[in-house]
Design a protein around this motif. Structure first.
Motif, short mmCIF file in Angstrom:
data_model
loop_
_atom_site.label_atom_id
_atom_site.label_comp_id
_atom_site.label_asym_id
_atom_site.label_seq_id
_atom_site.Cartn_x
_atom_site.Cartn_y
_atom_site.Cartn_z
N ASN A 99 0.95 -1.13 -0.01
CA ASN A 99 -0.11 -0.15 -0.03
C ASN A 99 0.73 1.18 -0.09
OD1 ASN A 99 -2.56 -0.65 -0.46
ND2 ASN A 99 -3.04 -1.32 1.63
N CYS A 100 0.24 2.29 -0.26
CA CYS A 100 1.06 3.54 -0.52
C CYS A 100 0.22 4.85 0.10
CB CYS A 100 0.84 3.88 -2.27
SG CYS A 100 1.74 5.02 -2.72
N ILE A 101 1.28 5.74 0.37
CA ILE A 101 0.86 7.00 1.11
C ILE A 101 0.09 7.79 0.15
CG2 ILE A 101 2.54 7.26 2.75
CD1 ILE A 101 3.92 9.43 1.17
N TYR A 102 0.24 7.65 -1.27
CA TYR A 102 -0.66 8.52 -2.33
C TYR A 102 -1.91 7.58 -2.32
CZ TYR A 102 3.79 10.81 -3.34
OH TYR A 102 5.01 11.21 -3.26
N ASP A 103 -2.83 8.09 -2.75
CA ASP A 103 -4.29 7.67 -2.99
C ASP A 103 -4.49 7.79 -4.26
OD1 ASP A 103 -6.57 6.61 -2.20
OD2 ASP A 103 -7.34 8.65 -1.56
N CYS A 104 -3.89 7.25 -5.50
CA CYS A 104 -4.55 7.69 -6.76
C CYS A 104 -5.68 6.97 -7.08
CB CYS A 104 -3.38 7.18 -7.95
SG CYS A 104 -1.57 7.91 -7.44
N ASP A 105 -6.57 7.66 -7.54
CA ASP A 105 -7.92 7.16 -7.84
C ASP A 105 -8.16 5.85 -8.64
OD1 ASP A 105 -10.80 7.32 -7.56
OD2 ASP A 105 -10.90 8.29 -9.60
N TYR A 106 -7.21 5.59 -9.49
CA TYR A 106 -6.90 4.37 -10.53
C TYR A 106 -5.90 3.40 -9.86
CZ TYR A 106 -2.83 6.93 -11.86
OH TYR A 106 -1.58 7.56 -11.96
N CYS A 107 -5.44 3.48 -8.64
CA CYS A 107 -4.65 2.66 -8.31
C CYS A 107 -5.03 1.19 -8.19
CB CYS A 107 -4.08 3.20 -6.96
SG CYS A 107 -2.70 2.07 -6.51
N PHE A 108 -4.29 0.38 -8.86
CA PHE A 108 -4.63 -0.98 -8.59
C PHE A 108 -4.70 -1.78 -7.26
CE2 PHE A 108 -0.83 -3.86 -8.13
CZ PHE A 108 0.09 -2.88 -7.70
N LEU A 109 -3.94 -0.92 -6.30
CA LEU A 109 -3.78 -1.63 -4.97
C LEU A 109 -5.19 -1.79 -4.26
CD1 LEU A 109 -0.48 0.53 -3.69
CD2 LEU A 109 -0.87 -2.38 -4.40
N LYS A 110 -6.19 -0.83 -4.63
CA LYS A 110 -7.57 -0.78 -4.50
C LYS A 110 -8.22 -2.00 -4.76
CE LYS A 110 -8.12 4.16 -3.77
NZ LYS A 110 -7.19 5.11 -4.59
N ASP A 147 4.19 -2.48 -5.15
CA ASP A 147 3.07 -2.45 -4.38
C ASP A 147 3.16 -1.28 -3.44
OD1 ASP A 147 1.93 -4.46 -5.39
OD2 ASP A 147 2.05 -5.96 -3.60
N THR A 148 3.79 -0.13 -3.99
CA THR A 148 3.80 1.07 -3.14
C THR A 148 4.32 2.06 -3.88
OG1 THR A 148 4.49 1.86 -0.90
CG2 THR A 148 6.20 0.24 -2.11
N ASP A 149 4.90 3.02 -3.31
CA ASP A 149 5.70 4.04 -3.80
C ASP A 149 6.70 4.19 -2.77
OD1 ASP A 149 7.20 6.49 -4.82
OD2 ASP A 149 5.46 7.14 -5.75
N LEU A 150 8.08 3.55 -3.02
CA LEU A 150 9.00 3.30 -1.92
C LEU A 150 9.63 4.53 -1.63
CD1 LEU A 150 9.63 0.69 -0.19
CD2 LEU A 150 11.51 0.46 -1.72
N THR A 179 8.20 5.82 -9.35
CA THR A 179 7.83 6.99 -8.26
C THR A 179 7.08 8.04 -8.78
OG1 THR A 179 8.52 8.14 -6.25
CG2 THR A 179 9.88 8.36 -8.20
N LYS A 180 6.32 8.46 -8.19
CA LYS A 180 5.60 9.68 -8.33
C LYS A 180 6.06 11.15 -7.42
CE LYS A 180 1.43 8.40 -10.43
NZ LYS A 180 0.98 6.89 -10.00
N SER A 181 6.97 10.66 -6.80
CA SER A 181 7.45 11.59 -5.72
C SER A 181 8.47 12.53 -6.54
CB SER A 181 8.16 10.78 -4.37
OG SER A 181 9.20 10.35 -4.94
S1 SF4 Z 1 1.22 2.81 -5.70
FE1 SF4 Z 1 1.42 4.36 -7.50
S2 SF4 Z 1 -0.75 4.41 -8.58
FE2 SF4 Z 1 -0.90 3.55 -6.30
S3 SF4 Z 1 -1.28 5.16 -5.12
FE3 SF4 Z 1 0.79 5.00 -4.90
S4 SF4 Z 1 1.58 6.39 -6.39
FE4 SF4 Z 1 -0.59 5.96 -6.70
#
Ligand code: SF4
Length: 334
Positions: A99-110, A147-150, A179-181
């Motif tokens: 899981n990730c601290i970001y919360d992208c609407d389209y994220c496959f982790l959801k 499975d995250t943004d490390l 990363t998106k950081s």
């Molecule tokens: S793993 Fe990637 S897509 Fe998913 S919430 Fe984090 S940055 Fe966004």
């Protein structure tokens, strides 16, 4: 979340669940010391919290917990064909964080987990041993931010630094850090690829709300190139958005005027796509998510935009890229 850098802050987690035998562990103590306001709760096993039944995703999202655990299961996975990258053989991934601290609407982790709580596996030395073992069989291409943004979590966990320290001189190993950081420090090594996902600010505002703005990500790309690091740019996923052509046209101008596209190692390009199984769970966990409810085409279990639309999107971005770099540098997802 710290404003500007959009990385973790001391108040991001109200609770830290810690497996009982990890008290005193160096990584655990480091993380705890960075979250002085969090309540500490010992647990026997991380799944007691993370995999509890009847979790309410949206409720938990308002106050996420951090879970520190030891991964005693599988440490390295073979990449799925849908995720195969740059025709790399032995493409694998590892999940030292889920899981990730970001919360992208389209994220496959959801679509994978029924909770937004974040698990950090602190037993890095076991991952290292497993990679060493795999390297005896041959070269290994390993995505460590899967499975995250490390990198976004690095200030808290230090795990990304541990991976880069370990990988930078490791014969046969290539790690990819997606990363998106927008960090400012990078390591120049043929064994490390920094893969920056870039999106127009309109897409960031709509679908990637908690991530850094495009200008911050572009500054990070420039800093990485300036320090001699290997850089991959990911125009992936391209998201369908109103007025796509002018939004992405402006975006490509912004990118190409900020970054020398010939200086990057390679470029990945693709429209949003996701497994149909994940979409079902994303719709349950995010009933208001526009990305989850888009009327995708289902092609053999993969949900994606209708072909005509997807082709128009990739054609537009490809055309812009080809004004500044060679076709052989670009990997197009089809
Ligand atoms: S793993 Fe990637 S897509 Fe998913 S919430 Fe984090 S940055 Fe966004």
């Amino acid at each position: 979340m710290q404003e500007g850098s959009k990385t973790c802050s001391r108040n991001d987690f109200a609770r830290i669940y810690i497996e009982k035998d990890l008290f005193g562990d160096a990584v655990t103590e480091r993380i705890v010391s960075r979250l002085p306001n969090a309540k500490i709760i010992p647990v026997s096993h991380y799944k007691d919290v993370f995999a509890r039944s009847r979790q309410q995703y949206d409720v938990q999202k308002k106050s996420r917990s951090l879970i520190l655990a030891r991964n005693t299961g599988r440490l390295i996975y073979e990449g799925a064909p849908m995720c195969q990258d740059f025709d790399m053989e032995n493409f694998s991934y590892t999940n030292s964080v889920m899981n990730c601290i970001y919360d992208c609407d389209y994220c496959f982790l959801k679509g994978v987990y029924d909770t937004p709580n974040i698990v950090v596996f602190v037993n890095f030395e076991d991952y290292q041993k497993e990679v060493d073992r795999k390297l005896e069989e041959g070269p290994l291409y390993l995505c460590i931010s899967y499975d995250t943004d490390l990198l976004a979590l690095n200030g808290l966990t230090g795990l990304c630094d541990m991976w880069t320290d370990y990988a930078k001189d490791r014969e046969g190993l290539t790690i990819e850090i997606r990363t998106k950081s927008a960090p400012s420090d990078f390591i120049s090594s043929e064994h490390i690829i920094y893969a920056f996902t870039l999106s127009p600010d309109e897409v960031i505002e709509k679908y990637e709300k908690k991530t850094p703005h495009l200008s911050s990500r572009l500054n990070a790309v420039k800093a990485a190139l300036g320090s001699g690091a290997n850089v991959r740019l990911c125009f992936d996923p391209l998201m369908h958005i109103e007025d796509f052509a002018s939004v992405y046209g402006r975006f490509m101008e912004q990118v190409s005027s900020a970054v020398d596209l010939n200086a990057v190692r390679d470029i990945s390009l693709g429209t949003f796509r996701i497994s149909a199984d994940y979409v079902r769970r994303m719709r349950k966990n995010g009933p208001l998510s526009e990305a989850a409810w888009y009327p995708y085409d289902n092609k053999g279990g993969v949900m994606s935009y209708p072909e005509v639309k997807a082709d128009a999107m990739t054609d537009l971005v490809m055309k812009e890229l080809l004004k500044h770099t060679e076709r052989r540098k670009i990997y197009l997802w089809k």
